[in-house]
Design a protein around this motif. Structure first.
Motif: not given
Length: 472
Positions: A134-158
């Motif tokens: 699998p390519p490197d990107g499969t490791a980040f599949t759990a971060l797929v989505g556009s819900s407010p909950a996952i957006r908050r996680v992505l913003t926090a990571i940033d």
């Protein structure tokens, strides 16, 4: 990730939208490479056929289809050549999307030759994986989505990734805590160094300390040479401690000293070893509850939680399920040369109605199982028939549970003549039956969590008269 060649080619291919940015002057400084700029996907594919390349760069604005196409074609024609996406906004979401589409790396603006050179060297230094992996990107599949909950996680990571700091990642089992840790490292200031993970629950105290701190020659029987521990291997990078709540108290004390002083001694050694690294710890347990129960050090807790990141359970981001399913199907097709196109509306309805106690991990396994058993290009509801059985079993378990010692309206009956201590004990026992989470029970009772645990320990020792709280 594809296997890597140690000798890059002479030219660096850059695919950009027709006539659009970014420019290519900065490329000439990397390796002394001659930039080959093309304005269309067809030109880029032809260039991959035509000549050996050092790297393939794709502007993010060229679109996900172009990235996926170039990744696939380069994998066939020049499997040793890394594909790097040049970001537009430099956000975490852009990076995750690029990696999920199969790119080997993502470069945030502003662009410069020195950064590109460092990234390509890092890609070349990675160990090869077996063909078709699998390519490197499969490791980040759990971060797929556009819900407010996952957006908050992505913003926090940033935000978090801008600093070299310790992070505590909290969330239920299967939510993707290690993937969050990897995303923090890949995005962070230490990304050019190693990410070193270890699960603290899989090893006993002595083995875990040996793994973390290493040992000197002769430290114990069989120690025939010096061994570096994971702290030394992760020096400059990131050490990920999964299931930190399962760590033995004596090991917790040693870990605390490392975090306080940035140095340690190997097992059996006297020389202090200095390290500079970030520690990311993760657990699915309530650490404050563990502190109150005397199972986790409070001082270590505060050292670890410089920043705390909560990963939402899947039931709180169900709107992401269709996108997650698409990602899992794409991953399945790539690894197995599959032809699955999607799932039927009845199947999607069944999936959306289920609560997924195992979270993203359970969903991924269910989708892969359904894909394997599918008799056509679309997964039907029968592929998820096991979900109905699980829901029914959960309902039976609830109905079979012993009745709670609460009268209608949530009342506790205490006979006149009962001592205040015994009445308190009955009330605590009944509240714990109603509120299984002890933090919630303490809040309802108006007690501190530590006070509640102190009382429970007293009850277990028989500190008051009989009553059901003795087994609470």
């Amino acid at each position: 990730m594809r296997s890597r060649s140690r000798e890059p080619g002479r030219r660096c291919l850059l695919l950009r939208p027709a006539g659009g940015p970014p420019g290519s002057r900065w490329l000439s400084g990397a390796f002394g490479l001659a930039p080959l700029v093309v304005d269309g996907e067809a030109e880029a594919l032809a260039a991959i056929d035509r000549e050996p390349l050092a790297a393939i760069l794709v502007a993010h604005s060229a679109g996900p289809a172009a990235v996926a196409s170039l990744v696939a074609w380069a994998g066939k024609q020049q499997p040793d050549v890394p594909v790097v996406v040049l970001g537009a906004a430099g956000t975490v979401q852009e990076a995750v999307d690029a990696l999920h589409q199969g790119a080997d790396d993502y470069l945030a603006p502003p662009f410069d030759a020195a950064t590109l050179l460092a990234r390509l060297r890092r890609l070349a230094a990675r160990p090869a994986t077996s063909p078709g992996g699998p390519p490197d990107g499969t490791a980040f599949t759990a971060l797929v989505g556009s819900s407010p909950a996952i957006r908050r996680v992505l913003t926090a990571i940033d935000k978090i990734s801008r600093y070299k700091t310790n992070v505590l990642v909290l969330g239920e089992s299967g939510t993707g805590k290690e993937l969050i840790a990897r995303a923090l490292h890949a995005r962070g200031l230490r990304r050019q160094q190693l990410f070193v993970p270890i699960n603290c629950a899989t090893l006993g105290r002595e083995l875990l300390e040996n793994e973390l701190f290493g040992h000197e020659k002769g430290a114990f029987t069989g120690a025939n040479e010096r061994k570096k521990g994971l702290f030394e291997h992760a020096d400059g990078g990131t050490l990920f401690l999964d299931e930190i709540a399962e760590m033995d108290p004596s090991t917790q004390a040693r870990l605390l000293r490392v975090l306080e002083r940035n140095q340690f001694r190997r097992v059996g050694g006297t020389v202090k070893v200095k390290v500079d690294l970030s520690v990311i710890a993760a657990t699915n347990r309530d650490l404050e509850e563990a502190i109150a129960a005397g199972k986790f050090r409070e001082d270590l807790y505060y050292r670890l939680k410089v920043v705390t990141l909560h990963v939402p359970p899947l039931r709180e981001r169900k709107e992401d399920i269709p996108a997650l399913i698409d990602a899992f199907i794409a991953d399945f097709n790539q690894r197995n040369d599959g032809k699955i196109r999607g799932i039927s509306p009845p199947a999607m309805k069944l999936v959306m109605e289920y609560d997924w106690p195992g979270n993203v991990r359970e969903l991924k396994n269910a989708v892969e199982s359904a894909a394997i058993l599918a008799s056509a290009e679309t997964i039907e509801a029968e592929g998820f028939s096991d979900l109905g059985r699980r829901r029914a079993a959960a309902g039976e378990a609830v109905r079979a549970a012993p009745p709670r010692p609460l009268a209608a309206g949530g009342l506790v009956s205490v006979p006149v003549g009962t001592s205040l201590a015994d009445a308190e004990r009955e009330l605590i026992a009944a509240t714990l039956e109603r509120y299984r989470n002890r933090r919630d029970a303490a809040r309802v009772l108006g007690l501190g969590l530590r006070t509640l645990y102190t009382k429970l320990r007293l009850y277990r020792r028989g500190g008051t008269g009989g009553g059901s709280a003795g087994t609470a």
